[in-house]
Design an enzyme around this catalytic site. Structure first.
Site, PDB file in Angstrom:
ATOM      1  N   TYR A 149      29.531 -14.611  35.874  1.00 43.06           N
ATOM      2  CA  TYR A 149      29.668 -14.034  36.983  1.00 43.06           C
ATOM      3  C   TYR A 149      28.902 -14.130  38.134  1.00 43.06           C
ATOM      4  O   TYR A 149      28.439 -13.590  39.046  1.00 43.06           O
ATOM      5  CB  TYR A 149      29.400 -12.322  36.872  1.00 43.06           C
ATOM      6  CG  TYR A 149      28.223 -12.066  35.756  1.00 43.06           C
ATOM      7  CD1 TYR A 149      28.789 -11.458  34.541  1.00 43.06           C
ATOM      8  CD2 TYR A 149      26.938 -12.387  36.152  1.00 43.06           C
ATOM      9  CE1 TYR A 149      27.845 -11.137  33.524  1.00 43.06           C
ATOM     10  CE2 TYR A 149      26.040 -11.999  35.079  1.00 43.06           C
ATOM     11  CZ  TYR A 149      26.481 -11.384  33.947  1.00 43.06           C
ATOM     12  OH  TYR A 149      25.361 -10.664  33.029  1.00 43.06           O
ATOM     13  N   CYS A 205      29.362 -29.426  28.516  1.00 43.36           N
ATOM     14  CA  CYS A 205      30.942 -30.049  28.753  1.00 43.36           C
ATOM     15  C   CYS A 205      31.547 -29.245  29.408  1.00 43.36           C
ATOM     16  O   CYS A 205      32.648 -28.926  28.758  1.00 43.36           O
ATOM     17  CB  CYS A 205      31.288 -30.734  27.391  1.00 43.36           C
ATOM     18  SG  CYS A 205      30.188 -32.077  26.618  1.00 43.36           S
ATOM     19  N   ARG A 228      24.875 -16.711  32.644  1.00 47.83           N
ATOM     20  CA  ARG A 228      25.340 -15.869  33.798  1.00 47.83           C
ATOM     21  C   ARG A 228      25.969 -16.233  34.903  1.00 47.83           C
ATOM     22  O   ARG A 228      26.743 -15.828  35.607  1.00 47.83           O
ATOM     23  CB  ARG A 228      23.998 -14.812  34.243  1.00 47.83           C
ATOM     24  CG  ARG A 228      23.495 -14.186  32.837  1.00 47.83           C
ATOM     25  CD  ARG A 228      22.135 -13.166  33.372  1.00 47.83           C
ATOM     26  NE  ARG A 228      22.462 -12.439  34.209  1.00 47.83           N
ATOM     27  CZ  ARG A 228      22.193 -12.490  35.682  1.00 47.83           C
ATOM     28  NH1 ARG A 228      21.546 -13.598  36.167  1.00 47.83           N
ATOM     29  NH2 ARG A 228      22.453 -11.655  36.611  1.00 47.83           N
ATOM     30  N   PRO A 244      17.314   1.667  31.673  1.00 48.68           N
ATOM     31  CA  PRO A 244      16.967   0.592  32.255  1.00 48.68           C
ATOM     32  C   PRO A 244      16.947  -0.667  31.326  1.00 48.68           C
ATOM     33  O   PRO A 244      16.257  -0.534  30.322  1.00 48.68           O
ATOM     34  CB  PRO A 244      15.880   0.609  33.235  1.00 48.68           C
ATOM     35  CG  PRO A 244      15.052   1.549  32.449  1.00 48.68           C
ATOM     36  CD  PRO A 244      16.129   2.550  31.861  1.00 48.68           C
ATOM     37  N   GLY A 245      17.525  -1.824  31.596  1.00 48.01           N
ATOM     38  CA  GLY A 245      17.628  -2.970  30.851  1.00 48.01           C
ATOM     39  C   GLY A 245      16.915  -4.037  31.672  1.00 48.01           C
ATOM     40  O   GLY A 245      15.512  -4.226  31.558  1.00 48.01           O
TER      41      GLY A 245
HETATM   42  C1  LIG Z   1      25.156   1.724  28.642  1.00 47.56           C
HETATM   43  C2  LIG Z   1      24.458   1.009  29.349  1.00 47.56           C
HETATM   44  N1  LIG Z   1      23.299   1.242  29.510  1.00 47.56           N
HETATM   45  C3  LIG Z   1      22.173   0.288  30.096  1.00 47.56           C
HETATM   46  C4  LIG Z   1      22.595  -0.905  30.375  1.00 47.56           C
HETATM   47  C5  LIG Z   1      21.332  -1.659  31.189  1.00 47.56           C
HETATM   48  O1  LIG Z   1      21.842  -2.301  32.507  1.00 47.56           O
HETATM   49  P1  LIG Z   1      20.895  -3.045  33.379  1.00 47.56           P
HETATM   50  O2  LIG Z   1      20.359  -4.036  32.326  1.00 47.56           O
HETATM   51  O3  LIG Z   1      21.474  -3.440  34.315  1.00 47.56           O
HETATM   52  O4  LIG Z   1      19.943  -2.250  33.476  1.00 47.56           O
HETATM   53  C6  LIG Z   1      23.805  -1.317  30.320  1.00 47.56           C
HETATM   54  C7  LIG Z   1      24.199  -2.792  30.592  1.00 47.56           C
HETATM   55  O5  LIG Z   1      25.152  -3.251  30.279  1.00 47.56           O
HETATM   56  C8  LIG Z   1      24.704  -0.626  29.503  1.00 47.56           C
HETATM   57  O6  LIG Z   1      26.132  -0.900  29.202  1.00 47.56           O
END
Ligand SMILES: Cc1ncc(COP(=O)(O)O)c(C=O)c1O
Length: 433
Positions: A327, A354, A323, A285-286
Protein backbone atom coordinates in the site's frame (compact mmCIF):
# COMPACT_ATOMS: atom_id res chain seq x y z
CA UNK A 1 23.99 15.48 8.93
CA UNK A 2 22.51 13.17 11.60
CA UNK A 3 24.40 14.43 14.62
CA UNK A 4 23.63 15.39 18.20
CA UNK A 5 21.49 13.66 20.79
CA UNK A 6 18.38 11.89 19.50
CA UNK A 7 17.73 13.47 16.11
CA UNK A 8 14.41 12.33 14.54
CA UNK A 9 13.16 11.64 18.07
CA UNK A 10 9.62 11.12 16.85
CA UNK A 11 10.73 8.26 14.59
CA UNK A 12 13.43 6.57 16.65
CA UNK A 13 13.01 4.35 19.74
CA UNK A 14 13.28 5.98 23.20
CA UNK A 15 16.74 4.59 23.95
CA UNK A 16 18.31 5.81 20.67
CA UNK A 17 21.50 7.83 21.05
CA UNK A 18 24.21 8.91 18.64
CA UNK A 19 27.72 8.30 19.90
CA UNK A 20 30.71 9.20 17.77
CA UNK A 21 28.33 9.51 14.81
CA UNK A 22 26.95 6.02 15.31
CA UNK A 23 23.41 5.02 16.23
CA UNK A 24 23.03 3.08 19.50
CA UNK A 25 19.96 1.51 21.15
CA UNK A 26 20.00 0.80 24.89
CA UNK A 27 23.67 1.78 24.81
CA UNK A 28 24.53 -0.89 22.21
CA UNK A 29 26.00 0.07 18.83
CA UNK A 30 23.73 -1.21 16.07
CA UNK A 31 26.76 -1.98 13.92
CA UNK A 32 27.84 -4.45 16.64
CA UNK A 33 24.41 -6.10 16.60
CA UNK A 34 24.53 -6.38 12.81
CA UNK A 35 27.99 -7.96 13.04
CA UNK A 36 26.84 -10.47 15.67
CA UNK A 37 23.37 -11.41 14.40
CA UNK A 38 23.71 -10.68 10.68
CA UNK A 39 21.40 -8.65 8.45
CA UNK A 40 18.61 -8.02 7.74
CA UNK A 41 17.93 -7.70 11.46
CA UNK A 42 14.93 -6.36 13.37
CA UNK A 43 15.79 -4.71 16.69
CA UNK A 44 13.07 -3.95 19.25
CA UNK A 45 13.66 -1.47 22.07
CA UNK A 46 12.20 -2.70 25.38
CA UNK A 47 12.12 0.82 26.85
CA UNK A 48 9.91 2.06 24.01
CA UNK A 49 7.51 -0.89 24.28
CA UNK A 50 7.13 -0.34 28.01
CA UNK A 51 6.83 3.46 27.97
CA UNK A 52 4.32 3.39 25.11
CA UNK A 53 2.17 0.72 26.77
CA UNK A 54 2.28 2.56 30.10
CA UNK A 55 1.37 5.84 28.43
CA UNK A 56 -1.66 4.31 26.69
CA UNK A 57 -2.87 2.59 29.87
CA UNK A 58 -2.45 5.76 31.93
CA UNK A 59 -4.33 7.76 29.32
CA UNK A 60 -7.25 5.33 29.12
CA UNK A 61 -7.31 4.52 32.87
CA UNK A 62 -9.79 7.29 33.76
CA UNK A 63 -12.12 5.97 31.01
CA UNK A 64 -12.12 2.45 32.59
CA UNK A 65 -11.42 1.18 29.09
CA UNK A 66 -10.38 -2.33 28.10
CA UNK A 67 -7.12 -1.73 26.20
CA UNK A 68 -6.07 -4.69 24.05
CA UNK A 69 -2.97 -4.83 21.90
CA UNK A 70 -3.76 -5.99 18.34
CA UNK A 71 -1.28 -8.87 18.03
CA UNK A 72 -1.40 -8.83 14.24
CA UNK A 73 0.98 -5.83 14.28
CA UNK A 74 3.73 -8.02 15.80
CA UNK A 75 3.01 -11.39 17.40
CA UNK A 76 6.51 -12.22 18.64
CA UNK A 77 6.00 -13.79 22.07
CA UNK A 78 8.83 -11.73 23.61
CA UNK A 79 7.10 -8.53 22.52
CA UNK A 80 3.70 -9.84 23.69
CA UNK A 81 5.20 -10.75 27.09
CA UNK A 82 6.50 -7.22 27.63
CA UNK A 83 3.11 -5.73 26.74
CA UNK A 84 1.32 -8.21 29.04
CA UNK A 85 3.64 -7.30 31.91
CA UNK A 86 2.63 -3.68 31.42
CA UNK A 87 -1.05 -4.63 31.80
CA UNK A 88 -2.53 -4.80 28.30
CA UNK A 89 -5.11 -7.33 27.10
CA UNK A 90 -4.83 -8.95 23.68
CA UNK A 91 -6.74 -8.87 20.37
CA UNK A 92 -6.04 -12.02 18.32
CA UNK A 93 -7.16 -13.27 14.90
CA UNK A 94 -6.27 -16.94 14.76
CA UNK A 95 -5.53 -20.08 16.77
CA UNK A 96 -1.85 -19.23 16.11
CA UNK A 97 -2.10 -15.80 17.73
CA UNK A 98 -4.05 -17.32 20.64
CA UNK A 99 -1.20 -19.78 21.17
CA UNK A 100 1.43 -17.01 20.93
CA UNK A 101 -0.60 -15.04 23.50
CA UNK A 102 -0.72 -18.05 25.83
CA UNK A 103 3.03 -18.60 25.51
CA UNK A 104 3.51 -14.94 26.42
CA UNK A 105 1.47 -15.51 29.58
CA UNK A 106 -1.91 -14.02 28.62
CA UNK A 107 -4.95 -15.72 30.16
CA UNK A 108 -7.67 -16.68 27.68
CA UNK A 109 -10.02 -14.24 29.40
CA UNK A 110 -7.62 -11.43 28.39
CA UNK A 111 -8.05 -12.24 24.70
CA UNK A 112 -10.82 -11.67 22.20
CA UNK A 113 -10.90 -13.26 18.76
CA UNK A 114 -11.36 -11.35 15.51
CA UNK A 115 -11.33 -12.48 11.87
CA UNK A 116 -13.67 -12.31 8.88
CA UNK A 117 -13.40 -16.00 7.97
CA UNK A 118 -12.41 -17.90 11.08
CA UNK A 119 -11.64 -21.59 10.74
CA UNK A 120 -13.26 -24.23 12.92
CA UNK A 121 -9.84 -24.58 14.59
CA UNK A 122 -9.73 -20.84 15.41
CA UNK A 123 -13.21 -20.94 16.92
CA UNK A 124 -12.77 -24.25 18.75
CA UNK A 125 -9.52 -23.00 20.30
CA UNK A 126 -11.25 -19.84 21.54
CA UNK A 127 -14.29 -21.78 22.79
CA UNK A 128 -12.25 -24.50 24.52
CA UNK A 129 -10.00 -21.99 26.29
CA UNK A 130 -12.83 -19.58 27.11
CA UNK A 131 -11.62 -16.34 25.53
CA UNK A 132 -13.23 -13.11 26.71
CA UNK A 133 -15.28 -12.86 23.50
CA UNK A 134 -15.51 -13.99 19.92
CA UNK A 135 -16.13 -11.05 17.61
CA UNK A 136 -18.60 -12.43 15.07
CA UNK A 137 -18.10 -11.02 11.58
CA UNK A 138 -21.09 -12.52 9.72
CA UNK A 139 -24.38 -14.33 10.22
CA UNK A 140 -22.73 -17.44 8.77
CA UNK A 141 -20.13 -17.27 11.52
CA UNK A 142 -22.87 -17.18 14.18
CA UNK A 143 -24.17 -20.47 12.69
CA UNK A 144 -20.59 -21.82 12.79
CA UNK A 145 -20.22 -20.84 16.47
CA UNK A 146 -23.58 -22.40 17.27
CA UNK A 147 -22.47 -25.63 15.58
CA UNK A 148 -19.18 -25.75 17.51
CA UNK A 149 -20.17 -24.39 20.94
CA UNK A 150 -20.87 -26.91 23.66
CA UNK A 151 -22.16 -24.20 26.02
CA UNK A 152 -22.55 -20.44 26.30
CA UNK A 153 -20.15 -18.28 24.26
CA UNK A 154 -19.68 -14.55 24.79
CA UNK A 155 -20.05 -12.80 21.45
CA UNK A 156 -19.47 -9.27 20.16
CA UNK A 157 -20.87 -8.26 16.78
CA UNK A 158 -18.59 -6.40 14.38
CA UNK A 159 -20.43 -3.68 12.46
CA UNK A 160 -19.50 -2.00 9.19
CA UNK A 161 -20.45 1.57 9.99
CA UNK A 162 -21.08 4.19 7.27
CA UNK A 163 -17.97 6.15 8.26
CA UNK A 164 -15.11 6.43 5.77
CA UNK A 165 -11.60 6.80 7.14
CA UNK A 166 -9.31 8.93 5.02
CA UNK A 167 -6.51 6.47 4.51
CA UNK A 168 -5.19 4.11 1.83
CA UNK A 169 -8.10 2.01 0.40
CA UNK A 170 -6.33 -1.17 1.53
CA UNK A 171 -6.43 0.17 5.08
CA UNK A 172 -10.13 1.07 5.07
CA UNK A 173 -12.43 -1.38 6.81
CA UNK A 174 -15.75 0.48 6.77
CA UNK A 175 -18.64 0.34 4.31
CA UNK A 176 -17.73 -1.56 1.16
CA UNK A 177 -15.00 -3.61 2.85
CA UNK A 178 -15.15 -7.35 3.54
CA UNK A 179 -15.35 -6.88 7.31
CA UNK A 180 -18.33 -6.94 9.64
CA UNK A 181 -22.13 -6.88 9.44
CA UNK A 182 -24.13 -4.11 7.79
CA UNK A 183 -25.84 -2.16 10.58
CA UNK A 184 -29.22 -2.73 8.89
CA UNK A 185 -30.32 -6.08 7.49
CA UNK A 186 -27.29 -8.13 8.55
CA UNK A 187 -27.38 -6.82 12.12
CA UNK A 188 -31.10 -7.62 12.21
CA UNK A 189 -30.47 -11.19 11.06
CA UNK A 190 -27.63 -11.55 13.58
CA UNK A 191 -29.87 -10.37 16.43
CA UNK A 192 -32.59 -12.82 15.38
CA UNK A 193 -29.98 -15.58 15.44
CA UNK A 194 -28.76 -14.51 18.91
CA UNK A 195 -32.36 -14.62 20.19
CA UNK A 196 -32.95 -18.11 18.81
CA UNK A 197 -29.70 -19.74 20.04
CA UNK A 198 -29.18 -19.97 23.77
CA UNK A 199 -25.40 -20.52 23.39
CA UNK A 200 -24.89 -17.06 21.82
CA UNK A 201 -24.55 -14.45 24.55
CA UNK A 202 -24.36 -10.99 23.00
CA UNK A 203 -22.03 -8.89 25.16
CA UNK A 204 -20.55 -6.27 22.86
CA UNK A 205 -20.62 -4.23 19.66
CA UNK A 206 -17.43 -3.60 17.72
CA UNK A 207 -16.13 -1.64 14.78
CA UNK A 208 -12.72 -0.87 13.30
CA UNK A 209 -12.66 1.94 10.75
CA UNK A 210 -9.22 1.26 9.32
CA UNK A 211 -5.58 2.04 9.99
CA UNK A 212 -3.51 5.23 9.97
CA UNK A 213 -6.55 7.29 11.05
CA UNK A 214 -5.47 10.81 11.94
CA UNK A 215 -8.86 12.34 12.79
CA UNK A 216 -10.08 11.43 16.30
CA UNK A 217 -13.57 12.73 15.48
CA UNK A 218 -14.08 9.67 13.25
CA UNK A 219 -13.44 7.43 16.25
CA UNK A 220 -15.82 9.52 18.37
CA UNK A 221 -18.51 9.24 15.68
CA UNK A 222 -18.01 5.47 15.60
CA UNK A 223 -18.22 5.22 19.40
CA UNK A 224 -21.38 7.34 19.42
CA UNK A 225 -23.05 5.15 16.81
CA UNK A 226 -22.11 1.95 18.61
CA UNK A 227 -23.20 3.31 22.00
CA UNK A 228 -26.55 4.44 20.66
CA UNK A 229 -27.17 0.99 19.14
CA UNK A 230 -25.99 -0.70 22.34
CA UNK A 231 -28.42 1.39 24.42
CA UNK A 232 -31.29 0.49 22.09
CA UNK A 233 -30.41 -3.18 22.43
CA UNK A 234 -30.18 -2.89 26.22
CA UNK A 235 -33.64 -1.34 26.32
CA UNK A 236 -34.85 -4.46 24.48
CA UNK A 237 -33.28 -6.79 27.04
CA UNK A 238 -29.92 -7.62 25.39
CA UNK A 239 -27.05 -7.58 27.89
CA UNK A 240 -24.62 -5.56 25.74
CA UNK A 241 -21.91 -4.21 28.03
CA UNK A 242 -18.95 -3.29 25.76
CA UNK A 243 -18.47 -1.01 22.77
CA UNK A 244 -15.15 -1.37 20.94
CA UNK A 245 -13.90 1.13 18.39
CA UNK A 246 -10.91 -0.98 17.32
CA UNK A 247 -7.51 0.58 16.68
CA UNK A 248 -6.00 2.44 13.75
CA UNK A 249 -4.33 5.41 15.48
CA UNK A 250 -1.94 7.01 12.97
CA UNK A 251 1.78 6.86 13.60
CA UNK A 252 4.39 8.81 11.61
CA UNK A 253 6.78 6.80 9.41
CA UNK A 254 8.40 9.91 7.93
CA UNK A 255 8.63 13.30 9.69
CA UNK A 256 5.81 14.83 7.59
CA UNK A 257 3.26 12.05 8.41
CA UNK A 258 0.20 12.72 10.59
CA UNK A 259 0.23 11.41 14.14
CA UNK A 260 -2.77 10.59 16.32
CA UNK A 261 -1.39 10.34 19.87
CA UNK A 262 -3.36 8.22 22.39
CA UNK A 263 -4.26 11.32 24.42
CA UNK A 264 -6.21 12.80 21.50
CA UNK A 265 -8.08 9.52 21.01
CA UNK A 266 -9.00 9.40 24.70
CA UNK A 267 -10.07 13.07 24.67
CA UNK A 268 -12.37 12.41 21.73
CA UNK A 269 -13.94 9.34 23.32
CA UNK A 270 -14.43 10.80 26.82
CA UNK A 271 -17.78 12.36 26.03
CA UNK A 272 -19.17 9.02 24.83
CA UNK A 273 -17.95 7.25 27.97
CA UNK A 274 -19.43 9.95 30.22
CA UNK A 275 -22.81 9.77 28.50
CA UNK A 276 -22.94 5.96 28.67
CA UNK A 277 -21.79 4.89 32.14
CA UNK A 278 -23.43 1.45 31.70
CA UNK A 279 -21.08 0.63 28.81
CA UNK A 280 -17.38 -0.20 28.91
CA UNK A 281 -15.23 1.27 26.14
CA UNK A 282 -12.72 -1.05 24.44
CA UNK A 283 -9.83 -0.05 22.14
CA UNK A 284 -7.38 -2.17 20.14
CA UNK A 285 -4.27 -0.22 19.12
CA UNK A 286 -1.73 -2.24 17.17
CA UNK A 287 0.97 -0.21 15.44
CA UNK A 288 0.67 2.67 17.93
CA UNK A 289 2.13 0.32 20.56
CA UNK A 290 4.95 -1.31 18.62
CA UNK A 291 5.82 0.51 15.37
CA UNK A 292 8.35 2.99 16.77
CA UNK A 293 9.88 0.35 19.08
CA UNK A 294 11.32 -1.56 16.12
CA UNK A 295 13.95 -0.68 13.56
CA UNK A 296 15.20 -2.72 10.62
CA UNK A 297 18.89 -2.99 9.72
CA UNK A 298 20.03 -3.78 6.19
CA UNK A 299 23.41 -4.13 4.52
CA UNK A 300 24.04 -2.48 1.16
CA UNK A 301 24.71 -5.03 -1.58
CA UNK A 302 25.14 -2.84 -4.65
CA UNK A 303 24.81 0.72 -5.92
CA UNK A 304 23.95 1.61 -9.49
CA UNK A 305 22.30 4.34 -11.58
CA UNK A 306 19.15 3.60 -13.57
CA UNK A 307 16.95 6.16 -15.36
CA UNK A 308 18.93 8.94 -13.69
CA UNK A 309 18.26 7.54 -10.19
CA UNK A 310 20.77 6.25 -7.67
CA UNK A 311 19.58 2.73 -6.82
CA UNK A 312 20.86 1.28 -3.56
CA UNK A 313 20.08 -2.44 -3.19
CA UNK A 314 19.97 -3.97 0.29
CA UNK A 315 19.87 -7.54 1.56
CA UNK A 316 16.18 -7.48 2.60
CA UNK A 317 13.07 -5.93 1.08
CA UNK A 318 9.53 -7.02 0.36
CA UNK A 319 10.11 -10.42 1.98
CA UNK A 320 10.52 -8.86 5.43
CA UNK A 321 8.58 -5.66 4.69
CA UNK A 322 5.74 -5.94 2.17
CA UNK A 323 4.13 -2.63 3.24
CA UNK A 324 5.56 -0.37 0.51
CA UNK A 325 4.56 -2.86 -2.21
CA UNK A 326 1.13 -3.53 -0.65
CA UNK A 327 0.00 0.00 0.00
CA UNK A 328 2.69 2.43 -0.97
CA UNK A 329 3.95 2.92 2.59
CA UNK A 330 6.76 5.49 2.95
CA UNK A 331 9.85 5.10 5.09
CA UNK A 332 12.75 7.17 6.27
CA UNK A 333 16.21 5.65 5.76
CA UNK A 334 19.42 6.59 7.50
CA UNK A 335 22.97 5.31 7.56
CA UNK A 336 24.09 3.72 10.81
CA UNK A 337 27.36 5.60 10.86
CA UNK A 338 29.76 7.74 8.97
CA UNK A 339 27.21 10.08 7.41
CA UNK A 340 28.75 13.23 8.86
CA UNK A 341 30.29 15.55 6.37
CA UNK A 342 29.63 13.31 3.40
CA UNK A 343 27.75 14.49 0.33
CA UNK A 344 24.10 13.53 0.48
CA UNK A 345 21.60 13.12 -2.31
CA UNK A 346 18.43 11.30 -3.27
CA UNK A 347 18.41 7.54 -3.56
CA UNK A 348 15.91 4.76 -4.15
CA UNK A 349 16.34 1.89 -1.72
CA UNK A 350 15.41 -1.40 -3.32
CA UNK A 351 15.28 -4.91 -1.95
CA UNK A 352 16.80 -8.17 -3.17
CA UNK A 353 13.58 -9.82 -4.36
CA UNK A 354 12.72 -10.51 -8.00
CA UNK A 355 10.00 -7.87 -8.34
CA UNK A 356 10.34 -4.34 -9.72
CA UNK A 357 7.91 -3.27 -7.00
CA UNK A 358 10.38 -4.36 -4.33
CA UNK A 359 11.21 -0.77 -3.34
CA UNK A 360 11.61 0.05 0.36
CA UNK A 361 11.93 3.83 0.01
CA UNK A 362 12.08 6.49 -2.68
CA UNK A 363 13.77 9.86 -2.42
CA UNK A 364 15.84 8.86 0.61
CA UNK A 365 18.42 11.52 1.39
CA UNK A 366 21.62 9.53 1.81
CA UNK A 367 25.36 10.05 1.58
CA UNK A 368 27.46 8.00 -0.81
CA UNK A 369 27.34 4.44 0.34
CA UNK A 370 29.23 1.39 -0.82
CA UNK A 371 28.56 -2.34 -0.57
CA UNK A 372 28.89 -3.45 3.05
CA UNK A 373 27.58 -0.19 4.58
CA UNK A 374 24.66 -0.50 6.98
CA UNK A 375 21.33 1.32 6.60
CA UNK A 376 18.48 1.51 9.06
CA UNK A 377 14.71 1.89 8.58
CA UNK A 378 13.04 3.33 11.68
CA UNK A 379 9.39 2.67 12.63
CA UNK A 380 9.72 -0.96 11.57
CA UNK A 381 8.05 -2.64 14.54
CA UNK A 382 4.55 -3.17 13.10
CA UNK A 383 3.22 -5.23 10.17
CA UNK A 384 6.66 -6.06 8.84
CA UNK A 385 7.93 -9.24 10.47
CA UNK A 386 4.32 -10.31 11.13
CA UNK A 387 3.69 -10.13 7.36
CA UNK A 388 7.10 -11.49 6.30
CA UNK A 389 7.16 -14.14 3.59
CA UNK A 390 9.71 -16.58 2.25
CA UNK A 391 9.37 -15.33 -1.33
CA UNK A 392 12.26 -16.41 -3.55
CA UNK A 393 13.02 -18.95 -0.79
CA UNK A 394 14.91 -16.25 1.07
CA UNK A 395 14.73 -17.04 4.80
CA UNK A 396 12.92 -14.35 6.86
CA UNK A 397 15.25 -12.49 9.25
CA UNK A 398 15.96 -12.62 12.98
CA UNK A 399 14.70 -10.22 15.63
CA UNK A 400 16.23 -9.22 18.94
CA UNK A 401 15.11 -7.20 21.95
CA UNK A 402 17.51 -4.70 23.51
CA UNK A 403 17.17 -3.30 27.01
CA UNK A 404 18.85 -3.12 30.38
CA UNK A 405 19.67 -6.86 30.13
CA UNK A 406 21.55 -6.35 26.86
CA UNK A 407 20.46 -7.98 23.60
CA UNK A 408 18.07 -10.96 23.87
CA UNK A 409 16.95 -13.04 20.87
CA UNK A 410 13.25 -12.80 20.00
CA UNK A 411 13.25 -14.77 16.77
CA UNK A 412 16.03 -16.73 15.15
CA UNK A 413 16.51 -16.11 11.47
CA UNK A 414 15.00 -18.85 9.33
CA UNK A 415 17.27 -21.16 7.34
CA UNK A 416 16.86 -22.65 3.89
CA UNK A 417 16.44 -25.98 5.70
CA UNK A 418 13.46 -24.51 7.64
CA UNK A 419 11.87 -23.33 4.42
CA UNK A 420 12.30 -26.66 2.65
CA UNK A 421 11.26 -28.78 5.64
CA UNK A 422 7.58 -28.55 4.65
CA UNK A 423 8.31 -29.27 1.01
CA UNK A 424 7.85 -33.02 1.25
CA UNK A 425 8.24 -33.96 -2.40
CA UNK A 426 11.89 -35.03 -2.32
CA UNK A 427 11.41 -37.22 0.80
CA UNK A 428 8.38 -38.82 -0.86
CA UNK A 429 10.20 -39.33 -4.18
CA UNK A 430 13.22 -40.89 -2.44
CA UNK A 431 10.99 -43.42 -0.65
CA UNK A 432 9.49 -44.49 -3.96
CA UNK A 433 12.92 -45.08 -5.52
C1 LIG B 1 -10.13 -5.34 14.24
C2 LIG B 1 -8.83 -4.63 14.31
N1 LIG B 1 -8.47 -4.04 15.46
C3 LIG B 1 -7.29 -3.39 15.58
C4 LIG B 1 -6.41 -3.30 14.53
C5 LIG B 1 -5.12 -2.58 14.73
O1 LIG B 1 -4.94 -1.55 13.83
P1 LIG B 1 -3.67 -0.59 13.98
O2 LIG B 1 -2.48 -1.46 14.02
O3 LIG B 1 -3.69 0.29 12.80
O4 LIG B 1 -3.85 0.14 15.28
C6 LIG B 1 -6.75 -3.90 13.30
C7 LIG B 1 -5.83 -3.81 12.14
O5 LIG B 1 -6.02 -4.34 11.09
C8 LIG B 1 -7.99 -4.58 13.18
O6 LIG B 1 -8.36 -5.16 12.04
Amino acid sequence: VHTGERPFAELLPDSATWRRGELHLAGIALTDLAAEYGTPLYVYDEATLRSTARGVLETFGPLRARVSYAAKACALTGVLAVLREEGLDLDVVSAGEIEAGRRAGFRATQMHLHGNCKSDEDLLTAIRLGTHAIVADSVDELHQIDRLAGGPVSVWLRLRLPITAETHPHLQTGEGSKFGLSPGAELGAALAMVCSKSCLELRGLHTHLGSQIADPDLLRAAAEQLASRAQTLRSKGFRVAVVSVGGGWAVPYVPSDSHLPPGRVADALTVVVERNPELQLAVEPGRALVARAGIALYRVGSVKWSGGNRIIAVDGGMGDNPRPAMYGASYYVLPLKGANGRRTGPATIVGRYCESGDVLARGANLPDVIPGDLLCLPVAGAYQLSMASAYNLVPPPAAILVGADGPRPLLRGATVEDLLARDVWSAFAQKKR
